[in-house]
Design a protein around this motif. Structure first.
Motif, PDB file in Angstrom:
ATOM      1  N   LYS A   8       0.819  -1.213   0.000  1.00 13.19           N
ATOM      2  CA  LYS A   8       0.000   0.000   0.000  1.00 13.19           C
ATOM      3  C   LYS A   8       0.853   1.263   0.000  1.00 13.19           C
ATOM      4  O   LYS A   8       2.005   1.262   0.434  1.00 13.19           O
ATOM      5  CB  LYS A   8      -0.889   0.028   1.253  1.00 13.19           C
ATOM      6  CG  LYS A   8      -2.020  -0.959   1.273  1.00 13.19           C
ATOM      7  CD  LYS A   8      -2.824  -0.746   2.550  1.00 13.19           C
ATOM      8  CE  LYS A   8      -4.023  -1.657   2.625  1.00 13.19           C
ATOM      9  NZ  LYS A   8      -4.800  -1.409   3.861  1.00 13.19           N
ATOM     10  N   GLU A  12      -3.096   5.070   1.876  1.00 11.72           N
ATOM     11  CA  GLU A  12      -4.012   3.943   2.081  1.00 11.72           C
ATOM     12  C   GLU A  12      -3.861   3.349   3.465  1.00 11.72           C
ATOM     13  O   GLU A  12      -4.844   2.942   4.089  1.00 11.72           O
ATOM     14  CB  GLU A  12      -3.754   2.863   1.032  1.00 11.72           C
ATOM     15  CG  GLU A  12      -4.203   3.211  -0.366  1.00 11.72           C
ATOM     16  CD  GLU A  12      -4.081   2.023  -1.305  1.00 11.72           C
ATOM     17  OE1 GLU A  12      -5.002   1.193  -1.339  1.00 11.72           O
ATOM     18  OE2 GLU A  12      -3.042   1.924  -1.980  1.00 11.72           O
ATOM     19  N   GLY A  15      -5.469   5.788   5.781  1.00  4.44           N
ATOM     20  CA  GLY A  15      -6.891   5.950   5.514  1.00  4.44           C
ATOM     21  C   GLY A  15      -7.708   4.744   5.943  1.00  4.44           C
ATOM     22  O   GLY A  15      -8.754   4.884   6.586  1.00  4.44           O
ATOM     23  N   ASN A  16      -7.250   3.545   5.580  1.00  2.00           N
ATOM     24  CA  ASN A  16      -7.986   2.321   5.928  1.00  2.00           C
ATOM     25  C   ASN A  16      -6.957   1.209   6.100  1.00  2.00           C
ATOM     26  O   ASN A  16      -6.614   0.515   5.141  1.00  2.00           O
ATOM     27  CB  ASN A  16      -9.008   1.976   4.850  1.00  2.00           C
ATOM     28  CG  ASN A  16     -10.014   0.950   5.325  1.00  2.00           C
ATOM     29  OD1 ASN A  16      -9.804   0.274   6.336  1.00  2.00           O
ATOM     30  ND2 ASN A  16     -11.129   0.825   4.612  1.00  2.00           N
ATOM     31  N   ALA A  19      -7.905  -2.590   5.072  1.00  2.10           N
ATOM     32  CA  ALA A  19      -8.492  -2.884   3.764  1.00  2.10           C
ATOM     33  C   ALA A  19      -7.423  -3.422   2.823  1.00  2.10           C
ATOM     34  O   ALA A  19      -6.218  -3.189   3.004  1.00  2.10           O
ATOM     35  CB  ALA A  19      -9.115  -1.618   3.184  1.00  2.10           C
TER      36      ALA A  19
END
Length: 245
Positions: A8, A12, A15-16, A19
């Motif tokens: 990632k 990312e 942010g999450n 995920a």
């Protein structure tokens, strides 16, 4: 989570975090490979671990054979087991003083000796417990055939391969994961272990967790492969040898 994060971008991850990556980002591995100088540090770690484990298993198996089969002594067994109880942090300062006097500070030999000393006690503990359970009839048959102590030792060692695999793998994991000894003994980049090199990514890329997790993933792979190769022997050794005594 570490493996997912290694593919990632930082945005990312922040942010999450849990995920899946929208796009697989292999740039993190390229940056980690260059930043941690993986080619050199990986060779160093493998070299240190292989040499240290070979010496550990040789010393531990000889000591264990004497303690279990030749001259059983609870006092000597307790003496060797004391090495498990001494925290590594307590010996860093005296180790540095001794190394400096011997002239092996910041050398490959110094790191290997430190790995041997820090792991040999536990290996003796595991192997002695296993060798105590080997039937005495094997030694009696060997004596009738005219075997001496040395030949008898090399006859018993193959029987103890599950315990050797257990002790060797646990020693490998300890050596591979070591950070404190490498940090205290080495000062030059060409002697760094992979663990220390990956740790230094934290200073170079303060908030780049994608690169850091990529370096951690590279570092984890060899330990997983070793366990996968020897898992049958390790499990057998843990249940049949390391539990006894």
């Amino acid at each position: 989570w570490v493996i997912i994060s290694s593919f990632k971008e930082n945005s990312e991850i922040y942010g999450n975090a849990f995920a899946l990556p929208t796009v697989l980002n292999f740039k993190n591995y390229q940056e980690a490979w260059r930043g941690a100088n993986v080619a050199v540090s990986l060779f160093n770690s493998i070299f240190y671990c292989v040499v240290a484990i070979a010496v550990i298993l040789l010393i531990a198996s000889m000591v264990s054979y004497v303690l279990a089969r030749v001259k059983p002594s609870k006092l000597m067994y307790a003496y060797f087991s004391l090495g498990i109880m001494i925290p590594l942090h307590a010996v860093i300062i005296p180790l540095n003083i001794i190394y400096k006097q011997m002239g092996i500070l910041n050398t490959r030999a110094g790191i290997i000796i430190a790995f041997i000393v820090s792991n040999v006690s536990f290996s003796i503990f595991v192997l002695t417990a296993f060798m105590k359970g080997i039937p005495g009839a094997l030694e009696e048959a060997a004596r009738i055939d005219g075997c001496g102590r040395v030949r008898m030792f090399f006859t018993i060692v193959p029987i103890s391969k599950s315990a050797l695999a257990t002790a060797g793998t646990l020693a490998f994991v300890n050596c591979w994961n070591d950070l404190l000894l490498s940090l205290a003994i080495t000062t030059t980049a060409d002697l760094r272990t992979l663990n220390l090199a990956v740790y230094n990514l934290r200073a170079q890329y303060v908030s780049d967790y994608g690169v850091i997790t990529a370096g951690i993933t590279i570092m984890v792979i060899p330990a997983l492969l070793i366990y996968m190769l020897f898992q049958e022997q390790i499990i057998k050794g843990m249940v049949s040898g390391a539990v006894k005594g």
